[in-house]
Design a protein around this motif. Structure first.
Motif, mmCIF file in Angstrom:
data_model
loop_
_atom_site.group_PDB
_atom_site.id
_atom_site.type_symbol
_atom_site.label_atom_id
_atom_site.label_comp_id
_atom_site.label_asym_id
_atom_site.label_seq_id
_atom_site.Cartn_x
_atom_site.Cartn_y
_atom_site.Cartn_z
ATOM 1 N N VAL A 111 42.599 37.693 43.180
ATOM 2 C CA VAL A 111 43.835 38.100 42.503
ATOM 3 C C VAL A 111 43.794 37.699 41.037
ATOM 4 O O VAL A 111 44.184 38.473 40.147
ATOM 5 C CB VAL A 111 45.066 37.481 43.210
ATOM 6 C CG1 VAL A 111 46.328 37.721 42.394
ATOM 7 C CG2 VAL A 111 45.218 38.056 44.606
ATOM 8 N N GLN A 112 43.312 36.476 40.754
ATOM 9 C CA GLN A 112 43.206 36.023 39.366
ATOM 10 C C GLN A 112 42.301 36.942 38.557
ATOM 11 O O GLN A 112 42.612 37.296 37.413
ATOM 12 C CB GLN A 112 42.664 34.597 39.320
ATOM 13 C CG GLN A 112 43.623 33.545 39.845
ATOM 14 C CD GLN A 112 43.028 32.146 39.751
ATOM 15 O OE1 GLN A 112 42.168 31.879 38.928
ATOM 16 N NE2 GLN A 112 43.496 31.257 40.612
ATOM 17 N N ALA A 113 41.188 37.343 39.145
ATOM 18 C CA ALA A 113 40.241 38.211 38.439
ATOM 19 C C ALA A 113 40.872 39.580 38.154
ATOM 20 O O ALA A 113 40.758 40.110 37.042
ATOM 21 C CB ALA A 113 38.962 38.371 39.252
ATOM 22 N N TYR A 114 41.544 40.153 39.156
ATOM 23 C CA TYR A 114 42.196 41.444 38.941
ATOM 24 C C TYR A 114 43.296 41.335 37.887
ATOM 25 O O TYR A 114 43.464 42.234 37.050
ATOM 26 C CB TYR A 114 42.784 41.975 40.254
ATOM 27 C CG TYR A 114 41.804 42.794 41.057
ATOM 28 C CD1 TYR A 114 41.519 44.115 40.722
ATOM 29 C CD2 TYR A 114 41.142 42.243 42.154
ATOM 30 C CE1 TYR A 114 40.618 44.864 41.459
ATOM 31 C CE2 TYR A 114 40.232 42.994 42.896
ATOM 32 C CZ TYR A 114 39.974 44.293 42.538
ATOM 33 O OH TYR A 114 39.073 45.047 43.255
ATOM 34 N N ASP A 115 44.058 40.258 37.914
ATOM 35 C CA ASP A 115 45.106 40.061 36.910
ATOM 36 C C ASP A 115 44.524 40.092 35.503
ATOM 37 O O ASP A 115 45.084 40.722 34.594
ATOM 38 C CB ASP A 115 45.822 38.729 37.144
ATOM 39 C CG ASP A 115 46.708 38.743 38.376
ATOM 40 O OD1 ASP A 115 47.012 39.848 38.864
ATOM 41 O OD2 ASP A 115 47.091 37.654 38.847
ATOM 42 N N PHE A 151 30.269 30.016 43.303
ATOM 43 C CA PHE A 151 30.202 31.206 42.458
ATOM 44 C C PHE A 151 31.530 31.478 41.774
ATOM 45 O O PHE A 151 31.589 31.697 40.559
ATOM 46 C CB PHE A 151 29.789 32.410 43.312
ATOM 47 C CG PHE A 151 29.731 33.703 42.549
ATOM 48 C CD1 PHE A 151 28.604 34.043 41.828
ATOM 49 C CD2 PHE A 151 30.820 34.564 42.552
ATOM 50 C CE1 PHE A 151 28.547 35.228 41.119
ATOM 51 C CE2 PHE A 151 30.774 35.761 41.842
ATOM 52 C CZ PHE A 151 29.626 36.086 41.129
ATOM 53 N N GLU A 152 32.614 31.471 42.551
ATOM 54 C CA GLU A 152 33.904 31.859 41.986
ATOM 55 C C GLU A 152 34.411 30.851 40.960
ATOM 56 O O GLU A 152 34.943 31.232 39.914
ATOM 57 C CB GLU A 152 34.941 32.059 43.093
ATOM 58 C CG GLU A 152 35.185 30.841 43.957
ATOM 59 C CD GLU A 152 36.148 31.137 45.101
ATOM 60 O OE1 GLU A 152 36.876 30.213 45.465
ATOM 61 O OE2 GLU A 152 36.164 32.277 45.616
ATOM 62 N N GLU A 200 31.985 41.101 38.138
ATOM 63 C CA GLU A 200 31.109 40.440 39.110
ATOM 64 C C GLU A 200 31.945 39.695 40.150
ATOM 65 O O GLU A 200 31.608 39.676 41.336
ATOM 66 C CB GLU A 200 30.184 39.463 38.389
ATOM 67 C CG GLU A 200 29.068 40.124 37.588
ATOM 68 C CD GLU A 200 28.142 39.101 36.949
ATOM 69 O OE1 GLU A 200 27.921 38.049 37.580
ATOM 70 O OE2 GLU A 200 27.677 39.338 35.826
ATOM 71 N N LEU A 201 33.041 39.099 39.705
ATOM 72 C CA LEU A 201 33.913 38.374 40.629
ATOM 73 C C LEU A 201 34.550 39.310 41.645
ATOM 74 O O LEU A 201 34.538 39.039 42.851
ATOM 75 C CB LEU A 201 35.004 37.633 39.843
ATOM 76 C CG LEU A 201 34.704 36.200 39.419
ATOM 77 C CD1 LEU A 201 35.764 35.692 38.461
ATOM 78 C CD2 LEU A 201 34.634 35.285 40.635
ATOM 79 N N VAL A 202 35.149 40.422 41.158
ATOM 80 C CA VAL A 202 35.876 41.298 42.085
ATOM 81 C C VAL A 202 34.935 42.060 43.013
ATOM 82 O O VAL A 202 35.365 42.560 44.051
ATOM 83 C CB VAL A 202 36.778 42.290 41.307
ATOM 84 C CG1 VAL A 202 37.804 41.554 40.469
ATOM 85 C CG2 VAL A 202 35.956 43.223 40.440
#
Length: 478
Positions: A168-172, A129-130, A155-157
């Motif tokens: 962390v990448q998604a939040y960034d 998924f990620e 959706e990722l976070v």
């Protein structure tokens, strides 16, 4: 041969009559001997075959039967293999691995829309998924589809099984997206719901957490030096009457000393991006004994001779005062026993604060001092400058030290006092002024008589909390 149809002769070798076109039918002549011989031969062959079949052993027949079954089995297995191969190929083409590889090829070619189709296929096939979502995010970004881009990141976070690295990448990416658009409220909301403390700490500047009070609300029998704390840079505003503060309310800068009384404190934090936190509320009941107000010997009024203001408070208290109309507190000027009344109009506010930080009521005094004399403090200052010029310490009445030294001697009025058994004097403090305008105190003081301008050196006497004259008269005066 004669044609049976028209009776004409048919040449040898012709199959049709040249006249009527009748087909020639060649029937061999019947020979009984030959027919009998053929019949006997065929009968013998049939008998021979029949005899051989009757003589064939049963084992050979069983072998042929087994061979037939084996053949059928082989055909079945071969068909099964073909069927399995077909389904294997079909499954592979539909697998997450194949769909992912295909998507990467399309991405390298810049065909992001087709890549998204393959990526969705990989996701439907149970791929990571990620990994797939991050690739889809990159495709949406390349296509400029902001809604799908930010939606996929959310959706990722919000997915439970995303690794910390990908989280962390998604939040960034989300925070960078909102920060670029200056949508800081969305950043704050995102971070407030973030389960990862390290991410919140990394982007704490965007957060507006509820302020925290240094004391738990409740009842206290001592003064409470209340501090209001925030999570990052910004401004804290507060009220003490239960109303909700805003940016026009009093700003918190230093501890709030809560003395006897009841307080309903409400605070709000606004960060550097203008994001407002929820309100923090706390109620405090303070019950401490209050010290007596300071006693001042000189009452308010008009005065015509120099006066020393004496102030007393109960034991264990420190006296603080102000002269600008503000309320005295623990940060105001400390009364040390020496307080000459200023020339002209003045207003003093005194308060006694005990060792627990409890402040007394404020004592207020208003004075007007105008000495009855023909000489002002400016006249007294001129006497000092003339003396310094005559003794060679300066080269002009401007106070210049020398032609080579551009510094100046400056004499600043400090106060007017009555020195016991000597009279009333203007007191001046000596400074050296540098070319850049900065001043340095030399530690020397001069006293000029208020009524006939005699000049003395003087110093502060700690024993009497007053100035004392030097033994030598420096200038006779008028």
């Amino acid at each position: 041969m004669i044609c049976p149809e028209c009776g004409r002769e048919i040449p040898e070798g012709h199959l049709y009559c040249d006249v009527c076109g009748m087909e020639v039918r060649i029937v061999p002549d019947f020979e009984p001997e030959v027919e009998n011989s053929i019949t006997e031969s065929l009968s013998g062959v049939v008998e021979t075959l029949t005899d051989e079949q009757e003589e064939e052993p049963e084992g050979e027949h069983e072998k042929q039967k087994n061979l037939f079954v084996l053949s059928l089995g082989c055909i079945f297995v071969l068909g099964l293999i073909i069927l399995v191969a077909y389904f294997s190929v079909t499954v592979y083409f539909r697998s997450a691995e194949y769909q992912m590889k295909t998507a990467m090829v399309y991405i390298e070619e810049g065909d992001y829309e087709t890549a998204l189709v393959s990526l969705q296929g990989a996701l439907d096939a149970g791929g990571s998924f990620e990994e797939i979502k991050l690739e889809m995010v990159a495709c949406y970004d390349a296509l400029g589809e902001e809604q799908d881009y930010i939606g996929s990141l959310y959706e990722l976070v919000s997915h439970e099984q995303v690794s910390r690295e990908k989280l962390v990448q998604a939040y960034d990416k989300i925070i960078a997206f909102y920060a670029e658009k200056e949508q800081y409220e969305q950043v704050n909301t995102l971070l407030q719901n973030c389960p990862e403390a390290s991410i919140q700490e990394k982007y704490s500047e965007y957060m507006a957490n509820m302020p925290e009070f240094s004391y738990v609300e409740g009842a206290y029998n001592e003064v409470v030096p209340l501090k209001i704390l925030s999570n990052t840079n910004g401004h804290i505003y507060f009220t003490m009457d239960g109303s909700n503060p805003d940016r026009y309310s009093e700003e918190y800068i230093s501890p709030i000393f809560l003395e006897t009384g009841e307080y309903e404190i409400t605070a709000v934090f606004i960060n550097e991006y203008g994001i407002k936190s929820p309100y923090a509320k706390a109620t405090y009941q303070i019950d401490v004994s209050m010290p007596f107000a300071p006693e001042v010997d000189a009452y308010s009024g008009d005065f015509f001779t120099p006066q020393m203001i004496h102030v007393e408070a109960e034991e264990g208290c420190q006296i603080y005062y102000t002269t600008d109309g503000s309320e005295p507190d623990g940060l105001s000027t400390i009364y040390n026993g020496f307080l000459p009344m200023p020339l002209g109009d003045s207003s003093f506010k005194f308060a006694a604060i005990d060792e627990n930080g409890v402040s007394s009521e404020v004592t207020v005094r208003n004075y007007h001092l105008e000495p009855i004399t023909d000489y002002t403090k400016e006249d007294a200052q001129s006497v000092i400058l003339r003396y310094m010029l005559n003794t060679g310490r300066i080269v002009d009445l401007y106070g210049t030290v020398s032609a080579e030294d551009p510094r100046r001697m400056i004499y600043v009025f400090a106060c007017c006092v009555n020195i016991e058994n000597e009279g009333d004097f203007y007191i001046f403090s000596e400074y050296i002024e540098n070319p850049d305008g900065s001043r340095e105190k030399t530690g020397s003081y001069y006293a000029v008589g208020m009524y006939n301008l005699p000049l003395y050196g003087t110093h502060y006497d700690v024993r009497t909390s007053n100035f004392a004259l030097g033994t030598e008269l420096l200038w006779q005066g008028s």
